[in-house]
Design an enzyme around this catalytic site. Structure first.
Site, PDB file in Angstrom:
ATOM      1  N   LYS A   1       0.842  -1.210   0.000  1.00 10.12           N
ATOM      2  CA  LYS A   1       0.000   0.000   0.000  1.00 10.12           C
ATOM      3  C   LYS A   1       0.874   1.255   0.000  1.00 10.12           C
ATOM      4  O   LYS A   1       0.633   2.202  -0.744  1.00 10.12           O
ATOM      5  CB  LYS A   1      -0.938  -0.004   1.220  1.00 10.12           C
ATOM      6  CG  LYS A   1      -2.046  -1.031   1.086  1.00 10.12           C
ATOM      7  CD  LYS A   1      -2.812  -1.266   2.381  1.00 10.12           C
ATOM      8  CE  LYS A   1      -3.745  -2.464   2.204  1.00 10.12           C
ATOM      9  NZ  LYS A   1      -4.402  -2.885   3.448  1.00 10.12           N
TER      10      LYS A   1
ATOM     11  N   ASP B   1     -11.216   2.728   3.725  1.00 11.54           N
ATOM     12  CA  ASP B   1     -11.515   1.296   3.582  1.00 11.54           C
ATOM     13  C   ASP B   1     -13.029   1.072   3.434  1.00 11.54           C
ATOM     14  O   ASP B   1     -13.461   0.009   3.006  1.00 11.54           O
ATOM     15  CB  ASP B   1     -11.036   0.533   4.832  1.00 11.54           C
ATOM     16  CG  ASP B   1      -9.757  -0.253   4.575  1.00 11.54           C
ATOM     17  OD1 ASP B   1      -9.480  -0.557   3.401  1.00 11.54           O
ATOM     18  OD2 ASP B   1      -9.051  -0.560   5.555  1.00 11.54           O
TER      19      ASP B   1
ATOM     20  N   GLN C   1      -4.427  -1.453   9.610  1.00 10.34           N
ATOM     21  CA  GLN C   1      -4.283  -2.800   9.054  1.00 10.34           C
ATOM     22  C   GLN C   1      -4.832  -3.837  10.043  1.00 10.34           C
ATOM     23  O   GLN C   1      -4.452  -3.845  11.212  1.00 10.34           O
ATOM     24  CB  GLN C   1      -2.793  -3.070   8.740  1.00 10.34           C
ATOM     25  CG  GLN C   1      -2.553  -4.379   8.024  1.00 10.34           C
ATOM     26  CD  GLN C   1      -3.203  -4.443   6.639  1.00 10.34           C
ATOM     27  OE1 GLN C   1      -3.097  -3.510   5.855  1.00 10.34           O
ATOM     28  NE2 GLN C   1      -3.891  -5.528   6.352  1.00 10.34           N
TER      29      GLN C   1
END
Ligand code: NAD
Length: 302
Positions: free
Chosen positions: A54, A121, A98
């Site tokens: 990422k 997200d 994460q």
């Protein structure tokens, strides 16, 4: 019939090039770039590799990228304070925590602490609600389903009035992609059926599908005879079925298989996504798109 391959690796490059161009334009006209913070707690090897990918992608696009690594004994309170700090940082437009988090931390509490307008997200209940309402309400569609829809559209598959069958009802793939495909609007307007472990006759539903989206996590679950000739088959499944030595690096790598029997299915389907190289590369790509969009919403450009 041999199906057309929908390659996530190629579509990713197209979308990343579009994002990069927009970032440069916004930087020149407004003097700002999208800012993404990735919060990694502990050193879980899979999480480290996801976060590294990422960060690499964000940097390649000219984003401001903040990598905030925390020890796995960080307290829940300290993690919540950290999120609050980034919620109030004007140079950060996307906050990514994460997962999974260590057991002593309540994941739900942490995700819910992220400002919904920085939740790139798309997991915050506010964004789940926005997705359900649809249209202009949607700010951050969850990344994997957004990638799936993008692949279908860019492959030129007709969704209007199409029979879409989704195998799987998870919160991160099955449920959101079902909602997205049934919404009013381009790339959607489909008639959607969701099937799962309690469905009585999986095969009969799959056979009806003009677009079959499979996200079960069961290697080879979908048999070739379940596929309608000419259908578009999106295989989201990523299953480790063994190990091999990579020809490129000489190192041990996982052998990955999808949820669809690819070799047989490609002779029946009209379009199909490979595993690996299909849906996989789209998730990070759409995370980047959501982060860019977050800045655009702030600037009134979207
Ligand atoms: P999950 O385990 O949370 O959900 C799986 C769903 O499939 C469940 O709703 C279950 O009811 C259904 N299911 C399982 N076995 C079934 C069966 N035999 N018949 C009918 N339905 C069945 O999984 P998930 O998080 O949605 O992920 C699904 C797959 O997609 C996994 O292989 C995962 O690795 C992969 N995945 C890939 C990406 C990506 O490529 N970027 C992202 C997310 C998930």
């Amino acid at each position: 019939m041999t199906a057309k391959l929908i390659k996530g690796t190629e579509i990713r490059e197209q979308i990343l090039a579009e994002i990069k161009e927009e970032v440069e334009k916004i930087k020149a006209e407004h003097g700002v770039v999208p800012g993404l913070v990735t919060i990694l707690v502990g050193e879980n090897p899979a999480s480290v590799s996801y976060v590294t990918a990422k960060i690499k992608t964000a940097k390649s696009l000219g984003f401001k990228e903040v990598q905030d690594n925390q020890p796995d004994d960080i307290s829940e309170e300290a993690l919540l304070e950290l999120i609050d700090k980034y919620n109030n940082d004007d140079t950060i437009h996307g906050i990514l925590v994460q997962l999974p988090l260590p057991k002593h931390i309540d994941e739900k509490k942490v995700l819910n602490a992220i400002d919904p307008d920085k939740d790139v997200d798309g997991f915050h209940p506010v964004n789940v609600g926005r997705l359900m309402i649809g249209g202009k309400e949607v700010k951050f569609p969850p990344c994997t389903p957004a990638g799936i829809q993008e692949m279908i559209v860019r492959a030129g598959v007709e969704t209007e009035g199409a029979e879409v069958v989704v195998v799987g009802r998870s919160n991160i793939v099955g449920k959101p992609i079902a909602v997205m495909m049934m919404q009013k609007g381009p790339g959607a307007n489909a008639t959607v059926t969701v099937v799962h472990t309690r469905t009585k006759d999986l095969a009969s539903h799959c056979k009806r599908a003009d677009i079959l989206i499979v996200a079960a996590g069961v290697p080879g679950l979908v048999k070739p005879e379940w596929i309608k000739p000419g259908a578009c088959v999106i295989d989201v499944g990523v299953n480790r079925v063994g190990e091999k030595i990579s020809e490129k690096t000489g190192k041990k790598v996982a052998i990955l298989r999808g949820d669809v029997d690819f070799d047989a299915a490609k002779e029946i389907a009209g379009w199909i996504t490979p595993v690996p190289g299909g849906v996989g590369p789209m998730t990070i790509t759409m995370l980047m798109k959501n982060t860019l969009n977050s800045l655009k919403y702030k600037l009134g450009l979207a």
